[in-house]
Design a protein around this motif. Structure first.
Motif, PDB file in Angstrom:
ATOM      1  N   ARG A  20      -6.211  15.524   3.055  1.00  0.00           N
ATOM      2  CA  ARG A  20      -6.776  14.194   2.823  1.00  0.00           C
ATOM      3  C   ARG A  20      -5.642  13.180   2.781  1.00  0.00           C
ATOM      4  NH1 ARG A  20      -9.459  13.630  -2.299  1.00  0.00           N
ATOM      5  NH2 ARG A  20      -8.292  15.423  -3.073  1.00  0.00           N
ATOM      6  N   VAL A  21      -5.805  12.102   3.531  1.00  0.00           N
ATOM      7  CA  VAL A  21      -4.803  11.039   3.562  1.00  0.00           C
ATOM      8  C   VAL A  21      -5.375   9.880   2.746  1.00  0.00           C
ATOM      9  CG1 VAL A  21      -3.333   9.600   5.003  1.00  0.00           C
ATOM     10  CG2 VAL A  21      -4.163  11.808   5.871  1.00  0.00           C
ATOM     11  N   VAL A  22      -4.921   9.778   1.508  1.00  0.00           N
ATOM     12  CA  VAL A  22      -5.478   8.813   0.557  1.00  0.00           C
ATOM     13  C   VAL A  22      -4.630   7.537   0.534  1.00  0.00           C
ATOM     14  CG1 VAL A  22      -6.034   8.415  -1.875  1.00  0.00           C
ATOM     15  CG2 VAL A  22      -6.424  10.670  -0.852  1.00  0.00           C
ATOM     16  N   ILE A  23      -5.298   6.390   0.560  1.00  0.00           N
ATOM     17  CA  ILE A  23      -4.597   5.101   0.529  1.00  0.00           C
ATOM     18  C   ILE A  23      -4.718   4.493  -0.869  1.00  0.00           C
ATOM     19  CG2 ILE A  23      -4.334   2.854   1.626  1.00  0.00           C
ATOM     20  CD1 ILE A  23      -3.938   5.358   3.452  1.00  0.00           C
ATOM     21  N   LEU A  24      -3.575   4.091  -1.419  1.00  0.00           N
ATOM     22  CA  LEU A  24      -3.520   3.514  -2.768  1.00  0.00           C
ATOM     23  C   LEU A  24      -3.077   2.061  -2.703  1.00  0.00           C
ATOM     24  CD1 LEU A  24      -1.537   6.453  -4.436  1.00  0.00           C
ATOM     25  CD2 LEU A  24      -4.023   6.215  -4.323  1.00  0.00           C
ATOM     26  N   SER A  82      -1.852   1.671  -7.780  1.00  0.00           N
ATOM     27  CA  SER A  82      -2.106   3.108  -7.616  1.00  0.00           C
ATOM     28  C   SER A  82      -3.589   3.474  -7.700  1.00  0.00           C
ATOM     29  CB  SER A  82      -1.314   3.931  -8.650  1.00  0.00           C
ATOM     30  OG  SER A  82       0.067   3.799  -8.415  1.00  0.00           O
ATOM     31  N   ASN A  83      -4.457   2.485  -7.422  1.00  0.00           N
ATOM     32  CA  ASN A  83      -5.887   2.765  -7.338  1.00  0.00           C
ATOM     33  C   ASN A  83      -6.246   3.151  -5.908  1.00  0.00           C
ATOM     34  OD1 ASN A  83      -6.492   1.970 -10.070  1.00  0.00           O
ATOM     35  ND2 ASN A  83      -6.244  -0.161  -9.418  1.00  0.00           N
ATOM     36  N   MET A  84      -7.065   4.177  -5.772  1.00  0.00           N
ATOM     37  CA  MET A  84      -7.459   4.613  -4.442  1.00  0.00           C
ATOM     38  C   MET A  84      -8.429   3.602  -3.829  1.00  0.00           C
ATOM     39  SD  MET A  84      -9.318   8.146  -3.290  1.00  0.00           S
ATOM     40  CE  MET A  84     -10.850   7.834  -2.433  1.00  0.00           C
ATOM     41  N   ILE A  85      -8.137   3.164  -2.598  1.00  0.00           N
ATOM     42  CA  ILE A  85      -9.039   2.229  -1.924  1.00  0.00           C
ATOM     43  C   ILE A  85      -9.741   2.884  -0.733  1.00  0.00           C
ATOM     44  CG2 ILE A  85      -7.728   0.205  -2.640  1.00  0.00           C
ATOM     45  CD1 ILE A  85      -6.576   0.088   0.192  1.00  0.00           C
ATOM     46  N   GLY A  86      -9.413   4.135  -0.459  1.00  0.00           N
ATOM     47  CA  GLY A  86     -10.096   4.835   0.633  1.00  0.00           C
ATOM     48  C   GLY A  86      -9.241   5.938   1.220  1.00  0.00           C
ATOM     49  N   GLN A  87      -9.715   6.492   2.327  1.00  0.00           N
ATOM     50  CA  GLN A  87      -9.013   7.555   3.027  1.00  0.00           C
ATOM     51  C   GLN A  87      -9.000   7.255   4.514  1.00  0.00           C
ATOM     52  OE1 GLN A  87      -9.991  11.688   1.948  1.00  0.00           O
ATOM     53  NE2 GLN A  87     -11.219  10.898   0.264  1.00  0.00           N
ATOM     54  N   ILE A  88      -8.006   7.771   5.205  1.00  0.00           N
ATOM     55  CA  ILE A  88      -7.935   7.648   6.657  1.00  0.00           C
ATOM     56  C   ILE A  88      -7.874   9.059   7.249  1.00  0.00           C
ATOM     57  CG2 ILE A  88      -6.889   5.348   6.673  1.00  0.00           C
ATOM     58  CD1 ILE A  88      -4.166   6.689   7.073  1.00  0.00           C
ATOM     59  N   PRO A  89      -8.335   9.223   8.484  1.00  0.00           N
ATOM     60  CA  PRO A  89      -8.406  10.561   9.077  1.00  0.00           C
ATOM     61  C   PRO A  89      -7.117  10.994   9.770  1.00  0.00           C
ATOM     62  CG  PRO A  89      -9.364   8.980  10.576  1.00  0.00           C
ATOM     63  CD  PRO A  89      -8.947   8.197   9.351  1.00  0.00           C
ATOM     64  N   LEU A 131       0.845  -1.204   0.000  1.00  0.00           N
ATOM     65  CA  LEU A 131       0.000   0.000   0.000  1.00  0.00           C
ATOM     66  C   LEU A 131       0.870   1.239   0.000  1.00  0.00           C
ATOM     67  CD1 LEU A 131      -2.684  -1.011   2.673  1.00  0.00           C
ATOM     68  CD2 LEU A 131      -2.827  -1.232   0.185  1.00  0.00           C
ATOM     69  N   ARG A 132       0.306   2.329  -0.500  1.00  0.00           N
ATOM     70  CA  ARG A 132       0.982   3.619  -0.487  1.00  0.00           C
ATOM     71  C   ARG A 132       0.050   4.671   0.091  1.00  0.00           C
ATOM     72  NH1 ARG A 132       5.669   3.814  -3.049  1.00  0.00           N
ATOM     73  NH2 ARG A 132       5.635   6.068  -3.248  1.00  0.00           N
ATOM     74  N   VAL A 133       0.656   5.702   0.660  1.00  0.00           N
ATOM     75  CA  VAL A 133      -0.105   6.810   1.252  1.00  0.00           C
ATOM     76  C   VAL A 133       0.211   8.079   0.479  1.00  0.00           C
ATOM     77  CG1 VAL A 133      -0.450   8.213   3.322  1.00  0.00           C
ATOM     78  CG2 VAL A 133      -0.068   5.755   3.536  1.00  0.00           C
ATOM     79  N   ARG A 134      -0.839   8.779   0.077  1.00  0.00           N
ATOM     80  CA  ARG A 134      -0.669  10.063  -0.611  1.00  0.00           C
ATOM     81  C   ARG A 134      -1.348  11.149   0.227  1.00  0.00           C
ATOM     82  NH1 ARG A 134      -2.779  10.106  -6.554  1.00  0.00           N
ATOM     83  NH2 ARG A 134      -0.835   8.930  -6.867  1.00  0.00           N
ATOM     84  N   ILE A 135      -0.594  12.175   0.551  1.00  0.00           N
ATOM     85  CA  ILE A 135      -1.144  13.278   1.343  1.00  0.00           C
ATOM     86  C   ILE A 135      -1.479  14.443   0.425  1.00  0.00           C
ATOM     87  CG2 ILE A 135      -0.784  14.818   3.310  1.00  0.00           C
ATOM     88  CD1 ILE A 135      -0.604  11.964   4.161  1.00  0.00           C
ATOM     89  N   ILE A 136      -2.728  14.885   0.499  1.00  0.00           N
ATOM     90  CA  ILE A 136      -3.203  15.993  -0.337  1.00  0.00           C
ATOM     91  C   ILE A 136      -3.725  17.100   0.564  1.00  0.00           C
ATOM     92  CG2 ILE A 136      -4.833  16.674  -2.145  1.00  0.00           C
ATOM     93  CD1 ILE A 136      -4.930  13.702  -2.977  1.00  0.00           C
TER      94      ILE A 136
END
Length: 202
Positions: A162-166, A170-177, A108-113
């Protein structure tokens, strides 16, 4: 014959009552005078018959939910329930840390926006002893951003972050708070800093 006439009369009374209720505004309904008048005009039997008639009407007009839609909704809820995590640490000026666990698999990867800007992206590759009960593999992540922020500036941006989980594709599977306790700690530190500044000025 008498029973039939009584039934027709009751049906007529209920129909008349429904028609009258449509013409009564909310202000009129709130009026004690109107309320007492409508209640005294009805017997307990009338009220029961009216309730039964309205319940039957509701059942007849009830919207039918497509089974496929319900099944699809259940799948979405299930996928969301398997994703857990949080951004739980900010070390000024530019280090963000957190954790994530998902049944979607490894890599998994984390993308911060923040707003419309991507602050950075990082893999979930840190083993956290405090989260071994969730997964023996890596659940932690650490991101060093290019932009530098104070605690106060991070708080100002928090609502837009937004903390997006890929997944590995590289498909987004959700977000964490963002962890609430992190925000509470930063707010407390900010309040203390402001209080010290006020003392120095005084």
């Amino acid at each position: 014959m008498a029973k039939k006439r009584n039934s027709k009369r009751k049906h007529s009374q209920i129909k008349e009552l429904i028609n009258k209720s449509k013409s009564i505004t909310q202000d009129a309904i709130d009026s004690p005078k109107i309320q007492s008048a409508t209640m005294t005009d009805l017997s307990v039997k009338d009220v029961n018959e009216l309730q039964n008639a309205l319940e039957a009407a509701v059942k007849q007009t009830e919207t039918k939910i497509d089974k496929a839609s319900v099944h699809g909704m259940a799948e979405v809820i299930e996928s969301l329930s398997t994703l857990r995590g949080a951004l739980d640490a900010f070390v000024s000026p530019n280090i963000l840390r957190g954790w994530v666990f998902s049944h979607e698999g490894a890599n998994l990867r984390v993308r911060i926006i923040a707003g419309s800007s991507i602050l950075g992206e990082t893999p979930v590759n840190i083993t956290r002893p405090d989260l071994m009960h969730l997964n023996n593999g890596p659940t932690g992540w650490r991101l060093e951003t290019e932009c530098q922020l104070s605690g106060q500036e991070f708080l100002a941006l928090a609502e837009t972050i937004r903390v997006v989980i890929l997944d590995e594709s590289s498909n987004m599977i959700g977000q964490i708070p963002i962890w609430n306790k992190l925000l509470e700690r930063l707010m407390a530190e900010n309040s203390e800093a402001l209080a010290l500044e006020e003392k120095e000025i005084a």
